[in-house]
Design a protein around this motif. Structure first.
Motif, PDB file in Angstrom:
ATOM      1  N   ASP A  80       0.835  -1.202   0.000  1.00 33.06           N
ATOM      2  CA  ASP A  80       0.000   0.000   0.000  1.00 33.06           C
ATOM      3  C   ASP A  80       0.874   1.258   0.000  1.00 33.06           C
ATOM      4  O   ASP A  80       0.598   2.223  -0.715  1.00 33.06           O
ATOM      5  N   ALA A  81       1.930   1.221   0.852  1.00 35.63           N
ATOM      6  CA  ALA A  81       2.829   2.381   0.932  1.00 35.63           C
ATOM      7  C   ALA A  81       3.551   2.613  -0.392  1.00 35.63           C
ATOM      8  O   ALA A  81       3.809   3.754  -0.781  1.00 35.63           O
ATOM      9  N   LEU A  82       3.854   1.510  -1.095  1.00 36.58           N
ATOM     10  CA  LEU A  82       4.527   1.617  -2.386  1.00 36.58           C
ATOM     11  C   LEU A  82       3.662   2.388  -3.378  1.00 36.58           C
ATOM     12  O   LEU A  82       4.132   3.297  -4.065  1.00 36.58           O
ATOM     13  N   VAL A  83       2.385   2.014  -3.450  1.00 37.35           N
ATOM     14  CA  VAL A  83       1.487   2.680  -4.389  1.00 37.35           C
ATOM     15  C   VAL A  83       1.373   4.171  -4.061  1.00 37.35           C
ATOM     16  O   VAL A  83       1.433   5.029  -4.933  1.00 37.35           O
ATOM     17  N   THR A  84       1.252   4.459  -2.764  1.00 34.11           N
ATOM     18  CA  THR A  84       1.156   5.856  -2.338  1.00 34.11           C
ATOM     19  C   THR A  84       2.422   6.621  -2.700  1.00 34.11           C
ATOM     20  O   THR A  84       2.377   7.747  -3.206  1.00 34.11           O
ATOM     21  N   SER A  85       3.561   5.961  -2.438  1.00 32.68           N
ATOM     22  CA  SER A  85       4.845   6.610  -2.712  1.00 32.68           C
ATOM     23  C   SER A  85       5.046   6.848  -4.197  1.00 32.68           C
ATOM     24  O   SER A  85       5.519   7.906  -4.619  1.00 32.68           O
ATOM     25  N   GLN A 279      12.711   5.158  -5.116  1.00 34.13           N
ATOM     26  CA  GLN A 279      12.096   6.337  -4.523  1.00 34.13           C
ATOM     27  C   GLN A 279      11.804   7.378  -5.612  1.00 34.13           C
ATOM     28  O   GLN A 279      12.608   7.565  -6.527  1.00 34.13           O
ATOM     29  N   PRO A 280      10.664   8.059  -5.509  1.00 35.74           N
ATOM     30  CA  PRO A 280      10.314   9.052  -6.539  1.00 35.74           C
ATOM     31  C   PRO A 280      11.396  10.100  -6.756  1.00 35.74           C
ATOM     32  O   PRO A 280      11.647  10.507  -7.890  1.00 35.74           O
TER      33      PRO A 280
END
Length: 301
Positions: A80-85, A279-280
């Protein structure tokens, strides 16, 4: 019932030590937590919790199941955190390691454009001429030139550079140009002082044979720009990358010492630690570099 919700209810009961606190943690009723756990036990055909009036504790099977369930839940949270990130705007501190010569001459001038495009990113660029351990030294990425030693890092090629032996017209007028590789023994050579291999130049002969030139230098210094300045002033022959000497050669300040030698190329790479996602801020900077150097190299800088 949803399998993941059942696992979450059970794991939360174990974490909190009871149904009441687990219900508060999950934001649902105590009876709902109980139903989730009962459903899980029925589906598995095993009792996972010892229930008494005072406390709740996992059975031996329940404890083993808890360890696996917690891993699954943690992975789900990371997903979930990956998608948000991945959808969030690039931001935060970006620490970059880059060789001094390339950083001063080509990366530093490009940073203003990058920071204008990504105002939520702050950059800490460290210029040095040593090999850095990205993870242990806290770097997000590095720009490296030549053969990549650490195969565990992820890498993206940005462009290429060539390496040539160069010196000033005044030097060649005074000492002549070397006609073959062995003639370098009679010339004044300018060396990098921080090479682990010492004063060694790896050259390719016209025949394709790989040669190593080992000879003492008239000047050794740990900075490529200083070597270029020395070559321009007529002190000797330097072996430098095109991203450093191309402007001086275009202006006629230096010339190729042995233009008949095959031109050796080196890759220039963005490298970053391995991981399941990038990381973005790192992804944004690498994409920027690929675009920035798309029309540069290997000789045209």
């Amino acid at each position: 019932m949803d399998r993941l919700t059942e696992m979450e209810a059970f794991a939360t009961v174990v974490d909190q030590g009871g149904f009441t606190d687990a219900a508060k943690k999950m934001g649902i009723s105590k009876s709902a937590v109980s139903k989730h756990v009962s459903s899980l036990e029925a589906r598995l055909g095993a009792r996972l919790l010892n229930r008494t009036t005072r406390r709740v504790s996992p059975t031996e099977i329940g404890l083993a199941y808890y360890d696996r369930a917690r891993r699954v839940l943690n992975d789900a949270g990371e997903a979930d955190a990956l998608v948000t990130s991945m959808q969030s705007a690039p931001s935060g501190l970006l620490r970059i390691s880059v060789a001094t010569d390339f950083g001063v001459n080509h990366l530093s001038p490009a940073l203003s454009s990058f920071l204008e495009d990504f105002p939520d990113i702050t950059v800490n660029m460290v210029l040095n001429n040593r090999y850095v351990e990205l993870i242990s030294e806290g770097f997000d990425m590095a720009v490296r030139i030549g053969e990549l030693e650490d195969s565990t890092l992820r890498a993206r090629k940005l462009t290429e550079t060539t390496k040539r032996m160069i010196a000033s017209p005044a030097y060649f007028e005074k000492y002549g140009k070397p006609e073959k590789i062995d003639d370098l023994n009679n010339h004044k050579l300018l060396h990098y002082s921080n090479q682990s291999s010492g004063n060694v130049w790896k050259l390719t002969a016209p025949s394709g044979e790989k040669r190593q030139v080992r000879t003492a230098g008239w000047l050794s210094v740990n900075d490529g720009q200083s070597l270029l300045n020395a070559a321009i002033s007529g002190l000797g022959i330097a072996y430098l990358p095109s991203f450093l000497y191309s402007d001086a050669m275009e202006k006629g300040l230096v010339e190729d010492a042995m233009p008949d030698l095959p031109m050796d190329s080196q890759g220039i790479y963005a490298v970053y630690p391995p991981g399941r996602f990038t990381q973005p801020k790192v992804r944004a900077f690498i994409d920027f570099l690929v675009h920035e150097f798309a029309d540069k190299g290997p000789s045209d800088w």
